[in-house]
Scaffold this motif. Structure first.
Motif, PDB file in Angstrom:
ATOM      1  N   ASP A  36      31.406  83.095  16.094  1.00 42.61           N
ATOM      2  CA  ASP A  36      31.721  82.436  14.841  1.00 42.61           C
ATOM      3  C   ASP A  36      32.565  81.197  15.113  1.00 42.61           C
ATOM      4  OD1 ASP A  36      33.845  84.853  15.095  1.00 42.61           O
ATOM      5  OD2 ASP A  36      34.775  83.111  14.172  1.00 42.61           O
ATOM      6  N   TRP A  37      32.595  80.312  14.113  1.00 45.18           N
ATOM      7  CA  TRP A  37      33.456  79.135  14.155  1.00 45.18           C
ATOM      8  C   TRP A  37      33.770  78.721  12.722  1.00 45.18           C
ATOM      9  CZ3 TRP A  37      30.972  75.494  11.374  1.00 45.18           C
ATOM     10  CH2 TRP A  37      29.570  75.418  11.448  1.00 45.18           C
ATOM     11  N   SER A  38      34.820  77.916  12.562  1.00 43.63           N
ATOM     12  CA  SER A  38      35.202  77.386  11.251  1.00 43.63           C
ATOM     13  C   SER A  38      35.385  75.880  11.358  1.00 43.63           C
ATOM     14  CB  SER A  38      36.499  78.032  10.756  1.00 43.63           C
ATOM     15  OG  SER A  38      36.319  79.421  10.548  1.00 43.63           O
ATOM     16  N   ASP A  39      35.101  75.174  10.266  1.00 42.45           N
ATOM     17  CA  ASP A  39      35.170  73.717  10.293  1.00 42.45           C
ATOM     18  C   ASP A  39      35.226  73.200   8.857  1.00 42.45           C
ATOM     19  OD1 ASP A  39      35.189  71.166  11.352  1.00 42.45           O
ATOM     20  OD2 ASP A  39      33.274  71.358  12.401  1.00 42.45           O
ATOM     21  N   THR A  91      29.085  69.010   9.205  1.00 45.37           N
ATOM     22  CA  THR A  91      30.406  69.480   9.618  1.00 45.37           C
ATOM     23  C   THR A  91      31.177  68.364  10.328  1.00 45.37           C
ATOM     24  OG1 THR A  91      29.683  70.270  11.789  1.00 45.37           O
ATOM     25  CG2 THR A  91      29.457  71.793   9.935  1.00 45.37           C
ATOM     26  N   ASP A 149      35.674  74.185   3.241  1.00 45.88           N
ATOM     27  CA  ASP A 149      35.973  74.861   4.500  1.00 45.88           C
ATOM     28  C   ASP A 149      34.860  75.868   4.731  1.00 45.88           C
ATOM     29  OD1 ASP A 149      38.345  73.857   5.649  1.00 45.88           O
ATOM     30  OD2 ASP A 149      39.558  74.862   4.126  1.00 45.88           O
ATOM     31  N   THR A 177      32.893  78.749   7.344  1.00 49.30           N
ATOM     32  CA  THR A 177      32.892  79.619   8.527  1.00 49.30           C
ATOM     33  C   THR A 177      31.468  80.091   8.754  1.00 49.30           C
ATOM     34  OG1 THR A 177      35.165  80.366   8.173  1.00 49.30           O
ATOM     35  CG2 THR A 177      33.760  81.758   9.543  1.00 49.30           C
ATOM     36  N   TRP A 178      31.005  79.963   9.992  1.00 47.16           N
ATOM     37  CA  TRP A 178      29.640  80.362  10.368  1.00 47.16           C
ATOM     38  C   TRP A 178      29.709  81.551  11.307  1.00 47.16           C
ATOM     39  CZ3 TRP A 178      27.051  80.387  15.165  1.00 47.16           C
ATOM     40  CH2 TRP A 178      25.649  80.503  15.105  1.00 47.16           C
ATOM     41  N   ARG A 179      28.891  82.543  11.062  1.00 46.34           N
ATOM     42  CA  ARG A 179      28.847  83.734  11.913  1.00 46.34           C
ATOM     43  C   ARG A 179      27.399  84.090  12.239  1.00 46.34           C
ATOM     44  NH1 ARG A 179      32.967  84.950   8.196  1.00 46.34           N
ATOM     45  NH2 ARG A 179      35.012  85.322   9.195  1.00 46.34           N
TER      46      ARG A 179
END
Length: 246
Positions: A2-5, A26, A55, A57-59
């Motif tokens: 996962d990441w957030s951006d 993003t 905001d 978040t991708w998982r």
């Protein structure tokens, strides 16, 4: 994984009965797709309007998977963008430009530029000028950047007046005059030493300039048509400009 951006919503398409596939630009990971569960709900539908800043978040289990998005709002500006034809067309045209770039290819400067352009789409002169500069930046990132800093024939940085359709480079007035009918006019606001604001004639010249090089290097080789939203944006910006001058 996962990441957030931070991200700007570009659009959505349906996926099943209650979910959607969201497309976002993003800040650090480029244009990215992901599924939003319950994306058709009233709350999520409002959040997923093009132009909103979020905001995200991708998982996903693996990097190559589509993955799932979860989002929180930062700025709801889509409603404001829908108030005028120029801004409504503009956000669609900007998204179409970003789709010319590979998915998941980082372009942080384009994210920052997009954020600025969206905040100024309701001001005709600023919207037109910023949009043209965005097109030039996309051309540059695609490997077809124009060189408007000095004359292709003499190397001079003074009295730049034309742009060569062959090389995409600026040409000074004296060197370009014999080929006047074959050259593009370099708008004053795009000259490197200029601090002049864009005017209607200059904007029209700039729109012709970027459209030519986008068609030559991108649309025609790929066999695709330019976004119809761009034509609507150009027409609306110039019409709004004319109203201001009345």
């Amino acid at each position: 994984m996962d990441w957030s951006d931070r991200a700007i919503v570009l659009g959505v398409r349906r996926h099943g009965e209650s979910s959607v596939i969201a497309e976002v630009m993003t800040q650090t990971r480029g244009r990215h797709l992901g599924m939003v569960r319950n994306g058709k709900s009233r709350t999520m539908a409002a959040l997923l309007q093009p132009g909103n800043l979020v905001d995200v978040t991708w998982r996903a289990r693996l990097d190559e998977h589509l993955g799932n998005f979860s989002m929180e709002p930062i700025s709801y500006r889509a409603a404001q963008l829908m108030e005028r034809a120029a801004s409504l067309h503009g956000v669609q045209a900007l998204a179409a430009l970003l789709r010319l770039l590979p998915e998941r290819d980082p372009h942080p400067h384009l994210f920052e530029m997009l954020d600025v352009v969206l905040d100024h789409l309701q001001t005709p002169a600023e919207a037109g000028e910023l949009y043209v500069r965005f097109e030039l930046a996309v051309l540059n990132d695609l490997g077809f950047g124009l060189d408007l800093a000095q004359c292709a024939a003499t190397g001079s940085r003074e009295d730049l007046f034309y742009v060569s359709p062959k090389s995409g480079r600026a040409v000074c007035r004296e060197a370009g005059l014999p080929y006047h009918d074959k050259m593009f006019v370099l708008p004053d606001f795009l000259k490197p030493t200029s601090n002049k604001a864009a005017k209607p004639d200059g904007l029209m010249d700039a729109f012709r300039l970027t459209q030519y090089f986008l068609s030559r290097h991108v649309y025609e080789p790929r066999g695709i048509e330019p976004s119809a939203a761009r034509e609507g944006f150009v027409r609306s910006v110039l019409a709004d400009f004319d109203k201001l001058l009345e």
